[in-house]
Scaffold this active site. Sequence first.
Site, PDB file in Angstrom:
ATOM      1  N   THR A 135      -5.224   8.136   5.697  1.00 48.04           N
ATOM      2  CA  THR A 135      -5.604   6.910   6.404  1.00 48.04           C
ATOM      3  C   THR A 135      -6.476   7.224   7.608  1.00 48.04           C
ATOM      4  O   THR A 135      -5.963   7.564   8.675  1.00 48.04           O
ATOM      5  CB  THR A 135      -4.344   6.153   6.897  1.00 48.04           C
ATOM      6  OG1 THR A 135      -3.410   6.100   5.855  1.00 48.04           O
ATOM      7  CG2 THR A 135      -4.687   4.763   7.347  1.00 48.04           C
ATOM      8  N   GLU A 171      -0.932  -6.433   7.074  1.00 50.68           N
ATOM      9  CA  GLU A 171      -0.690  -7.848   6.777  1.00 50.68           C
ATOM     10  C   GLU A 171       0.777  -8.267   6.978  1.00 50.68           C
ATOM     11  O   GLU A 171       1.097  -9.464   6.878  1.00 50.68           O
ATOM     12  CB  GLU A 171      -1.100  -8.164   5.330  1.00 50.68           C
ATOM     13  CG  GLU A 171      -2.599  -8.246   5.100  1.00 50.68           C
ATOM     14  CD  GLU A 171      -3.285  -6.886   5.088  1.00 50.68           C
ATOM     15  OE1 GLU A 171      -2.652  -5.903   4.670  1.00 50.68           O
ATOM     16  OE2 GLU A 171      -4.453  -6.813   5.516  1.00 50.68           O
ATOM     17  N   PHE A 188       0.868  -1.182   0.000  1.00 52.19           N
ATOM     18  CA  PHE A 188       0.000   0.000   0.000  1.00 52.19           C
ATOM     19  C   PHE A 188       0.911   1.239   0.000  1.00 52.19           C
ATOM     20  O   PHE A 188       1.917   1.263   0.697  1.00 52.19           O
ATOM     21  CB  PHE A 188      -0.857  -0.017   1.264  1.00 52.19           C
ATOM     22  CG  PHE A 188      -2.110   0.807   1.181  1.00 52.19           C
ATOM     23  CD1 PHE A 188      -3.332   0.219   0.929  1.00 52.19           C
ATOM     24  CD2 PHE A 188      -2.070   2.174   1.374  1.00 52.19           C
ATOM     25  CE1 PHE A 188      -4.506   0.971   0.876  1.00 52.19           C
ATOM     26  CE2 PHE A 188      -3.218   2.948   1.321  1.00 52.19           C
ATOM     27  CZ  PHE A 188      -4.439   2.348   1.062  1.00 52.19           C
ATOM     28  N   HIS A 190      -7.942   5.223   9.492  1.00 52.35           N
ATOM     29  CA  HIS A 190      -7.642   4.287  10.585  1.00 52.35           C
ATOM     30  C   HIS A 190      -6.125   4.165  10.779  1.00 52.35           C
ATOM     31  O   HIS A 190      -5.602   3.113  11.112  1.00 52.35           O
ATOM     32  CB  HIS A 190      -8.299   2.937  10.344  1.00 52.35           C
ATOM     33  CG  HIS A 190      -8.144   2.362   8.976  1.00 52.35           C
ATOM     34  ND1 HIS A 190      -8.197   3.121   7.819  1.00 52.35           N
ATOM     35  CD2 HIS A 190      -7.930   1.085   8.556  1.00 52.35           C
ATOM     36  CE1 HIS A 190      -8.039   2.330   6.775  1.00 52.35           C
ATOM     37  NE2 HIS A 190      -7.864   1.109   7.189  1.00 52.35           N
ATOM     38  N   ALA A 240       4.438   1.604   4.444  1.00 51.94           N
ATOM     39  CA  ALA A 240       4.235   3.045   4.652  1.00 51.94           C
ATOM     40  C   ALA A 240       2.785   3.301   5.049  1.00 51.94           C
ATOM     41  O   ALA A 240       1.872   3.070   4.252  1.00 51.94           O
ATOM     42  CB  ALA A 240       4.573   3.817   3.376  1.00 51.94           C
ATOM     43  N   VAL A 241       2.600   3.744   6.276  1.00 50.51           N
ATOM     44  CA  VAL A 241       1.270   4.139   6.731  1.00 50.51           C
ATOM     45  C   VAL A 241       1.283   5.661   6.863  1.00 50.51           C
ATOM     46  O   VAL A 241       2.106   6.222   7.595  1.00 50.51           O
ATOM     47  CB  VAL A 241       0.903   3.478   8.079  1.00 50.51           C
ATOM     48  CG1 VAL A 241      -0.596   3.629   8.327  1.00 50.51           C
ATOM     49  CG2 VAL A 241       1.295   2.013   8.108  1.00 50.51           C
TER      50      VAL A 241
END
Length: 157
Positions: free
Chosen positions: A87, A59, A23, A89, A81-82
């Site tokens: 995002t 995941e 992602f 959440h 990478a968040v």
Amino acid sequence: MKIIEGNLSLKGHEKVLIINGRFNHIITDRLVEGARDAFIRHGGNDDNLDLILVPGAFEVPFALSKAVESSKYDAICCVGAVIRGSTPHFDYISAEATKGIATVGISAGIPVSNGVLTTDTIEQAIERAGSKAGNKGGEAMVTIIEMLDLYANMKAN
Ligand code: INI
């Protein structure tokens, strides 16, 4: 006093895995490149490097757990990478990824590193994926290289 530490060099036989939560792949592809580059520059053999792709950072711990179970690898480098900006959440995904990697890593019996970016903005992620703040994928790979050598030295001493 005896000091036991690890050097940043591989012998070439080490089997290493990169797990990429793909992602935000524009960012995470750069983290994988950085990790691969660091592996080769420190003496790793590209034939002994595997890459597992999973949908996102959430995941990564599952793939990490299964890879550890397989006993195929000497060390595992996790990247992802968040990004908070995109995002809703963010807190949930970043916490689960970080906690999951730490939980599996602590009992893995092999070095595991966490190169999953958690940033407020995409600009901050870009900075950490090969521009002005370095490449956190490369840094995560260098970390397990040092830990691999440290582990060998701890067993030898
Ligand atoms: N996964 C990421 O790795 N980074 C993100 O920024 C992100 N966003 O924005 O949602 C993201 N979501 C997917 C998540 O990791 C899981 O794949 C999904 O929730 C299915 O379990």
